[in-house]
Structures are given as structure tokens and as C-alpha cells.
Design an enzyme around this catalytic site. Sequence first.
Site, short mmCIF file in Angstrom:
data_model
loop_
_atom_site.label_atom_id
_atom_site.label_comp_id
_atom_site.label_asym_id
_atom_site.label_seq_id
_atom_site.Cartn_x
_atom_site.Cartn_y
_atom_site.Cartn_z
N GLU A 416 -63.83 -8.11 1.06
CA GLU A 416 -62.68 -7.58 0.31
C GLU A 416 -62.32 -8.48 -0.86
O GLU A 416 -61.18 -8.93 -1.01
CB GLU A 416 -61.49 -7.38 1.25
CG GLU A 416 -61.80 -6.38 2.33
CD GLU A 416 -60.60 -5.99 3.19
OE1 GLU A 416 -59.50 -6.55 3.02
OE2 GLU A 416 -60.77 -5.11 4.06
N GLU A 493 -66.29 -3.05 8.22
CA GLU A 493 -65.07 -3.39 8.97
C GLU A 493 -64.21 -2.15 9.10
O GLU A 493 -64.05 -1.41 8.14
CB GLU A 493 -64.28 -4.48 8.23
CG GLU A 493 -63.02 -4.88 8.97
CD GLU A 493 -62.23 -5.97 8.25
OE1 GLU A 493 -62.85 -6.88 7.66
OE2 GLU A 493 -61.00 -5.91 8.28
#
Length: 800
Positions: A416, A493
Site C-alpha cells: 500500500e 491482502e
Amino acid sequence: MIKGIMTVRHFLMLISLIPLVGMAQSPRQIIDFNKGWSFILGDDSNYVKPGFDSKEWRMLDLPHDWSIEGRFDSTHPARNAGGALPGGIGWYRKTFTTNSTGRKVYIEFDGVHRNSEVWINGHYLGKWPYGYTAFRYELSRWLKPAGQINTVAVRVDNSQQPNSRWYTGSGIYRDVKLVVTNKTAIKHWGSFITTPQVNSQSAIVSVEHDVQRDGKGVLKFISTVYDAQGKKISEVNATTSKNGKYYQTLAVNQPQLWSISHPYLYKMVTKVFQDNKWVDEYSSTFGIRYFNFDVDNGFSLNGQYLKILGVCQHHDLGALGAAYNESAARRQLKILREMGVNAIRMAHNPPAARLLDLCDEMGFLVMDESFDMWAKKKNKFDYSIDFPEWHQRDLEHMIKRDRNHPSVIIWSIGNEIREQFDSTGITITRDLVKIVKDIDTTRPVLSALTETDPEKNYIYQSGALDIIGLNYKIDSYKDFQKNFPGVKVIASENVSGLASRGHYDMPSDSLRLWPSSSKFKYVENGNPDFTVSAYDNVAAYWGVTHENNWWQVKRYKYMSGLFVWSGFDFLGEPVPYPYPARSSYYGIIDMAGFPKDVYYMYQSEWTTKPVLHLYPHWNWKEGQLVDVKTYYNNADEVELFVNGKSLGRKTKIDTAFHVMWRVPYEAGELKAVSYKNNKQVLSKIIKTAGADYRLELSVENKIINSKKNELAFITARVVDKEGNLVPDADQLVKVNIEGAGNVAGMDNGNPADVNSLKDAQHHIYKGLLLSMIKGVKPGQLKVTLNVEGLPPATTLITVK
Ligand code: GAL
């Protein structure tokens, strides 16, 4: 210290080290350097001086994490997101002698958190900012002649906080080794093994050696492959060389392929000769396997389709903090394997080398991840500060250290990362991918992304990734192939479901997003005891339920797999609560290793063993409506009975992996029976528990090895007279040990319990408590758990 008065313990330590170094004349010695360090929390420039007297310091063995030894407190600068434990500055020192004159001596650190600096005999060797990568220094130049005492000093600075979104730990929390070689030797992580051709009949094994040489003599290499029984099966001495590197190729007939169900490992030993003199010996473990990611068909291992069923794991080991312990890591992997997990994402940093050894040995696939941020920060003092100067070294070290592990199948260059939202993401991605590919081209590179619009995602725009890692955003799976034509994908994820083990709020059939948005204040609307309902109906607003998520991954073959956030609860990031919450609610398994209910949903879907899990407990108010759920497999339907009366049979539908009844509570017996073709498969009974009666103990690892730092794991359950778990038991338990042993940690899985995890006492939580016991020297340990109001419970442990 040499001049000062030597205490007996320092003297004994020195004596014990002398024979370790330089005794045998093998070309390469690898010495465990974990034992006998002295440690102080604090800072003083005098600590580098070889003559400094550190006899007052505490003696300890590595791996060591000083943060976990502190007290939970909301005022620690790490804040509760960082685990609410102290950081600070600490020093380690160790004295030793060598007789390695003329040879190269290195000290190798597998990870020091963070900003470590190292001195040998007062000489500065260097610093290493990132807390998760391995590095080494050469000591030889500054070592004393044989028999004289050397002093290594290590300063570790984890004072600038917050520097992480989770608990990091502080100190030399992984292994340290001393390595002695000749001047001509294979470099650090210098042998790289690949298996370019594999089928069931034969495999080609290639090895590349990177050598540092002294003098001009002719180099020869003999590489031998041994099977798992140690039998020699192949050998080569033919060598080619190119650009200073040396290459060899061997054939292995009828290879045993490494897989998740058959994690077969080979060993390669390379002997190096210079002008016919034996100068080095380097050994590596490897596996023979091949895999593929396909745009339409997902992942395959050794030619067989396999859905990657993974979890994300942070590096801490609960009550042990970040200090690596093999038996605790093995226990975690065993619990995950029982659930059906076949893959681990090392979130969001390189793990301990020994954890990868375990994954090789136990058959887990691994996504090895380097960074949680690049140049743009997520926290004021995080690695973004060091990224410009250090990323190349850190990434290279991860790839070089880990590239021989058959378990590792994906390199992740970041999680991220902020740069996905601006054009600098393009150049940095290309730069990082090049660093990886210059070393290893046998594994795909991905970055775990959240931006699902290809036009707006600059990391994707770089064109450099082999696979897209998608975090969350399960709604984008449906049109993934349309929006990202020809692109391979994995759910790097997802979920971020929240639950406290054993806590249930009614009703259970609506989804609660908590926090519901970034503007939400989480103190509101919480339970006074900081619990979150464990019905799989609570998730952070960026997440979804486990069931919904799994359905979206399961239904699309091109989704090659998933990594659920998270396998175990971990220290820090205690969403949705403020302090005293100090560890996560995300785990499928709590921090003590006790499964939450949704564990069995996965088990019913990810394994073939028969499952019938019934919950919640059966202690409620008369007449109250209670939602009763079961997870099951290998059956067509499940029937529920309350006190012998049937409430009917139910069958799962495709998109949900449970069945539920809403039942007016009456004390007594709850029973579920699963049927296939009308024949009973399994049955499960939960009875209303009576008063607390005794502690029931079960022990994993009744025999432990003190040299290997093995732990025994004692689970205590509070039960009534009939042996039913008392679901709200919360007594204080004090552990007493007769014999040479101690408590390494205690935990009950309650994320909001701020009692120390290192004391020899802890509360039961929802009926359960874990005690981790360590042996100091061979003998018997009699471990007694003394609990308020109940008879003490005792168990015996053998220490080898
Ligand atoms: C993700 C992040 C993880 C963790 C998780 C919690 O966005 O990658 O590190 O913070 O959220 O839900």
C-alpha cells in the site's frame, strides 16, 4: 573490562567462548554467537570503549527484545498503534577470543531493530538503519592476536517514534553468527541455486557462485547434492565462468519435488579449491519445484492447480515480542496448517531467516515483502527517511538472503505504497524491480496495491510488475480481466475482520463496519470491556467479512489466491478501540494461539478433514434469543437440538459457509449433528457450564531442549465439575516452577489486557490462558498454576 576486576560470570563466559573460535581447521566456520551478551537500557558514549566495565549490566542470550519487557502505557511514543510499549536506546556487549590470524572473521546479524551501530575493540564498523534486513561486518582487521580478548559493542536506537504502524520490538531480536573464512571464499549469500528444468524424471540444478578471491591461483569447485537422508546423489566439478562469477550444472534423477504436502529438501555442499588447496566449503538447502501464475487459470505448483490459501503475518510472536523463537514460530505454523493455510505473506518486511527455513521444512508458500513505505512516509520517523539512501542495499539483502528458499514464490516490493497515487511511483517501481531482477528472475515481483483504477495507479503504470497484488476491493474482482486485460492477479491482502475470541453480541446477521469511515471516533459505541463480537459480522470499513471475501476469491479461478488479514493477532494496531487496547482484533487466531470461531469456517473450506464447529457457548439469560452457528463440511445438512428437541435441518448455500438458527435460550444442552445421505457424519455438544471447578492443563512440547531455546506451551482451561469450559472465567493465575526454568511469556488473547506479558502471572480470559515455559538446563520442571479459589494444577516438563 579486561583490566577491571572480572566477575565469575564474566570469566566463565570468556572461558566458554575460547574453544568456539578457530579450533577446528575447516575452511569455513559458522559459530552461533547468540549466547552471553551483556545489555543495558540507556546510552553513553563510553560504552564503545573496550576497557569499559560492563559487569553491572544484565547478562542475556539473544534473540532479545527489550520493548516487550516494558509495561504497557498509552504515553509511550509508539502509541497504542505501535503496541503501547517503550522504545529507547539500548547497548549490547560481548567479549570473545579468536585464533583466526590471517583469516576473515565476520559478524552476521539477521536483524536488529533499529538504527544499529557496531564497534569492534572501539573501532566503528558502521550503521544499519532498517530493522528487518540482515547484514554483516568484517572484524578481522581490528581483532586482537590469538588468546587476547575482543569486545564487540552494539548500540540500538529505537527512540524516534512513531516509526511504524505496528509493534516492532527493539534490540538484537534475531540471530547473530560469527563466520570465519579464508581470504578466498564464497561471498555472503554467494551461492544461488535454481532449478531451470524440472519434470518427474529428472531435474537440472544450476548454481552460480559469487567468490571473493585473494591471489591469482586457479579456482576449482566441486558441488555435491545430498538427499534428505544425507545420501550423495549428484556431483559436479565442471565449471564455467562469466563476469567474475562461476557456474555449475547438475542433474538429479527421479527428483522428489518440493510441495506443500511433500516439502522435500536437498542439500548442496560446494567445496572450493585454489591451486588445489581446499579453501572454502559452502552449504545450502534447496528444493526442486516449479510453479506458474496464469492470467486465466491462477497458480500451479509442479504442474498442478493450487489455490494459494494464505494469511498475512507480522513478525511478533505475541507475548515473546519480536524476539525470534523457533518453537513459538513452529507452533504458529502448525496451528495455521491445521486450519488449511498453505501460504504466508511476510507482512510487511523480511522475516527471520529461520522462519523461512521452517516454511521450507513444513511446506508453506511465501510472499516475501520488503517495505511498507518508500520515500513517502506513513509515520513521522519511519523508513521513508532512510529509503533514498538505503533501499538498494536493503532490497538486495532480502533477495540474496532468501533466494534459495523453495518456499519463496513471490517478491513483494511494497505494501500500500503512497507512490501508487503519483507519478514518482513509475520510476521507483522500475528501479526496485530492476534491483530484484538483477539478482533473481525466477520469481514474479508484485506490489500490494489498493488503487483499482489502472489509469490512476502509477505503480501499475510503470509496467514493471509481473503480477498485480490487490489489497481489499473485492468488488473489483468481477471485472478484473476487463479492466486489467492479460494481467495476473492475487489478493495480496483482504478481510480485516474484527473479533474477540469467545465474545458474542446479538443479533449476528447484520454487518458492522467499525470504524465505519475515517471520520469515525471509535470510543463511541464500543463495549465497556473492549470486546468485539466473534460472529464474523464486524470488519474495518475497508474490509469485509471472512465469508464474503472467501466467496469472491473462490469463485474466480484467475484470482490465484489470497492472504487474509490476519492469521494471528499481533501487537499494535488495535482497531477499533483506543488504549487500553494494545494489540489487534484482526486475527483468525488470537495472540495466544487460540482459534476464534471463524478459524473453523476456513478449516471446513480449506481442508478435507471432517469439520463440524458449533458456537457460541451455552451460558445465557433464560429466554434470550441466541444466534447459533455451525461451520461444517463433508455433509449435506446439519440438525440442531436444544435439550433433545430438534430445531430442524439446514443446508449451506453457495455464497455463505455456515448455517444459523435463532434460538430462545434454555439452559442445558445444545447439540449439532451433520449428515451425509442421511447418515450421521459428526456431532458436537455444548453444555451450559456450572461453577468453576478446576483448571484443566494441556501441554504442547512436554520435552524441551534448553540449548535450542525450546518452549513448552501450557494451555489452562477453567472447567466445571463435568469438564465444560466456563466461558466467562477470568481468574488470576500465578505460575510457580520447581527446577531450572522460567516463564518466557503468558497471554490470554485479550487485546485490551495491559498486564505485562512477561510476568509469571496473568488472568484467564474467557476461560483460557497460555503459559510459555523455558528450561535453563537439563532436568525436570514441576510447573504449578495457582489460581484464585480453585485447587492448583500441576504438570511436569522434561528439559534436555
Ligand atoms: C491494511 C494494511 C495492513 C493493516 C490492515 C488493517 O491496509 O496493509 O498493514 O494495517 O490494513 O486493516
